[in-house]
Design a protein around this motif. Structure first.
Motif, mmCIF file in Angstrom:
data_model
loop_
_atom_site.group_PDB
_atom_site.id
_atom_site.type_symbol
_atom_site.label_atom_id
_atom_site.label_comp_id
_atom_site.label_asym_id
_atom_site.label_seq_id
_atom_site.Cartn_x
_atom_site.Cartn_y
_atom_site.Cartn_z
ATOM 1 N N TRP A 193 0.809 -1.225 0.000
ATOM 2 C CA TRP A 193 0.000 0.000 0.000
ATOM 3 C C TRP A 193 0.837 1.267 0.000
ATOM 4 N N LEU A 194 2.173 1.121 -0.091
ATOM 5 C CA LEU A 194 3.014 2.322 -0.213
ATOM 6 C C LEU A 194 3.176 2.761 -1.666
ATOM 7 N N CYS A 195 2.652 1.963 -2.600
ATOM 8 C CA CYS A 195 2.710 2.377 -4.015
ATOM 9 C C CYS A 195 1.896 3.652 -4.183
ATOM 10 N N LEU A 196 2.465 4.626 -4.886
ATOM 11 C CA LEU A 196 1.824 5.926 -5.062
ATOM 12 C C LEU A 196 0.969 5.987 -6.324
ATOM 13 N N ARG A 197 0.957 4.893 -7.081
ATOM 14 C CA ARG A 197 0.331 4.835 -8.416
ATOM 15 C C ARG A 197 0.628 6.085 -9.252
ATOM 16 N N CYS A 198 1.896 6.466 -9.240
ATOM 17 C CA CYS A 198 2.334 7.615 -10.033
ATOM 18 C C CYS A 198 2.671 7.194 -11.458
ATOM 19 N N HIS A 199 2.774 5.891 -11.692
ATOM 20 C CA HIS A 199 3.053 5.335 -13.021
ATOM 21 C C HIS A 199 4.435 5.685 -13.570
ATOM 22 N N PHE B 91 -2.983 8.780 3.962
ATOM 23 C CA PHE B 91 -3.669 8.037 5.017
ATOM 24 C C PHE B 91 -3.066 6.657 5.252
ATOM 25 N N VAL B 92 -2.077 6.292 4.445
ATOM 26 C CA VAL B 92 -1.421 4.996 4.613
ATOM 27 C C VAL B 92 -0.235 5.160 5.556
ATOM 28 N N LYS B 93 0.603 6.145 5.261
ATOM 29 C CA LYS B 93 1.800 6.378 6.059
ATOM 30 C C LYS B 93 2.169 7.858 5.927
ATOM 31 N N PRO B 94 1.619 8.701 6.823
ATOM 32 C CA PRO B 94 1.773 10.152 6.687
ATOM 33 C C PRO B 94 3.242 10.615 6.640
ATOM 34 N N GLU B 95 4.135 9.935 7.382
ATOM 35 C CA GLU B 95 5.546 10.372 7.364
ATOM 36 C C GLU B 95 6.125 10.260 5.965
ATOM 37 N N ASN C 240 -4.159 0.300 6.613
ATOM 38 C CA ASN C 240 -4.663 1.629 6.268
ATOM 39 C C ASN C 240 -4.999 1.730 4.782
ATOM 40 N N GLY C 241 -4.110 1.206 3.937
ATOM 41 C CA GLY C 241 -4.285 1.331 2.489
ATOM 42 C C GLY C 241 -5.529 0.618 1.995
ATOM 43 N N SER C 242 -5.705 -0.623 2.420
ATOM 44 C CA SER C 242 -6.881 -1.362 1.935
ATOM 45 C C SER C 242 -8.156 -0.815 2.570
ATOM 46 N N ARG C 243 -8.064 -0.397 3.826
ATOM 47 C CA ARG C 243 -9.246 0.212 4.457
ATOM 48 C C ARG C 243 -9.648 1.488 3.730
ATOM 49 N N HIS C 244 -8.636 2.263 3.301
ATOM 50 C CA HIS C 244 -8.915 3.516 2.608
ATOM 51 C C HIS C 244 -9.595 3.241 1.258
#
Lengths: 322, 294
Positions: A207-213, B199-203, A245-249
């Motif tokens: 879930w740290l992927c920013l999907r910036c492509h 909302f995943v990792k604010p830092e 957090n990512g999947s919940r979001h």
């Protein structure tokens, strides 16, 4: 024959044994416009400076060794021609890949990149109790093969890893290549660890992927890593639901829109972070609210919100891996 | 020109100043905005993560609304632009189209794929044209150095959006120059603002935002400007948190694209809703003679 052009190469040079800091060496060569950057670098090494250090092997965009930055873009030097670069930039700046420590000149330390790759268990995990079918082959339908048609093209050149802003900002992110490879095993019908793989990756950086492509732009083989990461996210939600957090979001956002068609910003914070998270974000929320009081207002229900609801009823089903 | 106005959620909610500035600029340039009270959210990339086909379908519905009125569609958000264009593209796949039609047809909604999705940046630079914009400038923003910040989904994947180069775009810088500002080129201008993982990792999100802001500043920018209200949230509303992660003050004003154009076309800072920003825009306005006091 393409025309001969005068090309200027500004090449990053750094020998940690001798140099206090990196510098750029300028070389000028008259070469045909279609000359690959790699060939020019090899000519510089052969004729001008034998100490110029770089990685390369096949010269045919197959081995993935010669990825470097050409005019700030991560790409294979062997398939980047000097003509268009000179036309666009007036010179050719050659630098090592980003997000990896420089060992010398254009050679970087790729061990973190390979470590991330090892982490995803990049091999088929078979069920030892299930015998292989007759002839030791597993028949697949064209549809099954279609699901991973892009990822086997990956040559592990690390251009995506070099271009990725999430890799730059957070060592917990596995990087585009490792995730694209993970996807390949998740949708392989022979692999029996699909569920485990999807559960693990939710906590290990997916879930740290920013999907910036940027990875998809950089990839010389059109693996389209950002799209494979998107597929993984949907599969992970299908396998396990919103545990991070990512999947919940993502799930919260989807439910949020279903209700009236527009985003309810305040409610989304609760859906993602829970009441505890809302309390933690209260000071920042108040700071923003003072300037933008709309953040606490419920948006109007759009006309035709029932149509949106019906579209959800028809299509809101979890996706499955292999 | 007449065009269907798709404001997106944020411009109708916490980013209201973007909507104000868009309406002002379109009025000044003779762009008639046709409004539809039935547009839904584009899914913002998050619904796409949860369910790709569902996301395509809700955007097919949005596109069909403009299509029924024979209009192209105007976006003011890089993410709306990306999601609606991707829907158009993915609906070219008969398998996807079949599933989406299966959900839309019973509702009497027909998607044909004739509506183009255009961001305001594209309408201003291509349809209106830089020369026409320039002609309307009454207060050139001379003296203000502005770093354009594109927002990923306006540019990438470039082969699918088929507009600007994903790696070396220049439309925004051209527009800034047309209104008299001095565009600043820096590597971060085409990178990510950090918003998707706020909302995943604010830092980490803060580190990414700070990186781009520092980059713009290091190249001399007095301000940044963005065509995306989600980038604006990350770069302006959460700039204090980015500064905390970076460990040094950032203090860089961030404009929405139409605000910069509006100011040059004679709008007051009040009309552009500048008081709604978290980072004060005064220091950047002070670079333009006559603007800070207006």
């Amino acid at each position: 024959m393409s025309e001969t052009i005068d090309a200027q190469f500004d090449v990053y040079r750094f020998d940690p044994a001798k140099d206090a800091r990196p510098h750029y060496a300028t070389y000028r060569l008259a070469l045909p416009a279609h000359t690959p950057v790699l060939s020019a670098l090899l000519q510089i090494r052969a004729e001008t400076d034998p100490s110029l250090t770089l990685r390369y092997s096949c010269r045919s965009a197959i081995c993935g060794s010669c990825a470097m930055q050409v005019n700030s873009k991560s790409r294979l030097a062997c398939e980047t021609q000097i003509g268009p670069e000179m036309e666009r930039h007036g010179r050719i700046v050659v630098e090592p890949m980003r997000n990896q420590a420089v060992l010398r000149d254009l050679v970087v330390d790729q061990s973190p990149f390979w470590r991330q790759y090892q982490q995803i268990a990049p091999h088929l995990i078979l069920d030892p109790t299930r015998p292989m079918p007759e002839g030791r082959e597993t028949p697949m339908t064209p549809e099954q093969v279609d699901r991973f048609k892009e990822t086997p093209r990956c040559i592990a050149c690390a251009a995506c890893y070099s271009a990725c802003p999430a890799v730059e900002a957070d060592p917990a992110f596995p990087g585009p290549m490792a995730l694209a490879k993970l996807y390949r095993f998740v949708v392989d019908p022979r692999d029996t660890a699909t569920q485990d793989r999807l559960v693990r990756i939710q906590t290990e950086g997916l879930w740290l992927c920013l999907r910036c492509h940027l990875c998809t732009e950089a990839c010389p083989k059109d693996v389209r890593p950002s799209e494979r990461i998107r597929d993984l996210k949907e599969l992970a939600i299908g396998a396990q639901g919103g545990t991070e957090n990512g999947s919940r979001h993502a799930i919260g956002f989807k439910e949020n829109i279903r209700e009236g068609g527009l985003l309810n910003e305040l409610k989304l914070v609760r859906q993602t972070s829970g009441v505890g998270g809302m309390v933690a974000q209260l000071p920042q929320g108040l700071r923003i609210w003072r300037k933008k009081p709309e953040i606490t207002k419920k948006p109007p229900r759009i006309e035709g919100a029932d149509e949106v609801e019906k579209i959800y009823e028809a299509l809101d089903r979890p996706k499955e891996g292999s | 020109m007449r065009i269907a106005y798709y404001p997106g959620c944020v411009a109708q909610e916490s980013g209201k100043e973007l909507d104000l500035a868009t309406r002002w600029v379109c009025r000044a340039l003779g762009i008639e905005l046709v409004e539809f009270p039935n547009f839904s959210c584009c899914g913002s990339g998050f619904v796409d993560e949860a369910n790709e086909v569902l996301n395509v379908a809700i955007n097919a519905r949005n596109l069909a609304i403009a299509e029924r009125a024979n209009l192209d569609l105007l976006t003011v958000c890089s993410t709306c632009q990306g999601m609606l264009s991707l829907a158009n593209l993915r609906l070219g796949d008969p398998a996807v189209k079949g599933r989406v039609d299966g959900a839309l047809k019973p509702l009497g909604i027909e998607y044909r794929g004739t509506t183009k999705v255009k961001h305001l940046l594209r309408v201003l630079t291509e349809d209106i044209g830089l020369a026409a914009v320039k002609q309307k400038v009454v207060r050139p923003l001379a003296g203000m150095k502005v770093g354009a910040f594109y927002g990923c989904h306006l540019l990438r994947p470039a082969d699918e959006l088929r507009w600007e180069s994903g790696e070396e775009p220049h439309a925004f810088e051209d527009l800034l120059a047309a209104v008299g500002a001095e565009p600043v080129y820096y590597r971060g201008r085409v990178l990510c603002c950090g918003f998707p993982i706020q909302f995943v990792k604010p830092e980490t999100a803060g580190r990414i935002a700070a990186r781009q802001i520092d980059d713009a500043k290091a190249h001399g920018a007095d301000a940044m400007a963005t065509p995306c209200p989600l980038c604006h949230i990350s770069l302006d509303s959460f700039q204090n948190q980015a500064a905390k992660v970076a460990g040094h003050p950032l203090d860089l004003p961030v404009f929405h694209l139409p605000q910069v154009v509006g100011l040059a076309l004679g709008a007051s800072p009040e009309e552009m809703g500048l008081a709604r920003h978290l980072v004060p825009t005064g220091p950047a306005l002070a670079k333009v003679p006559g603007l800070a006091r207006s």
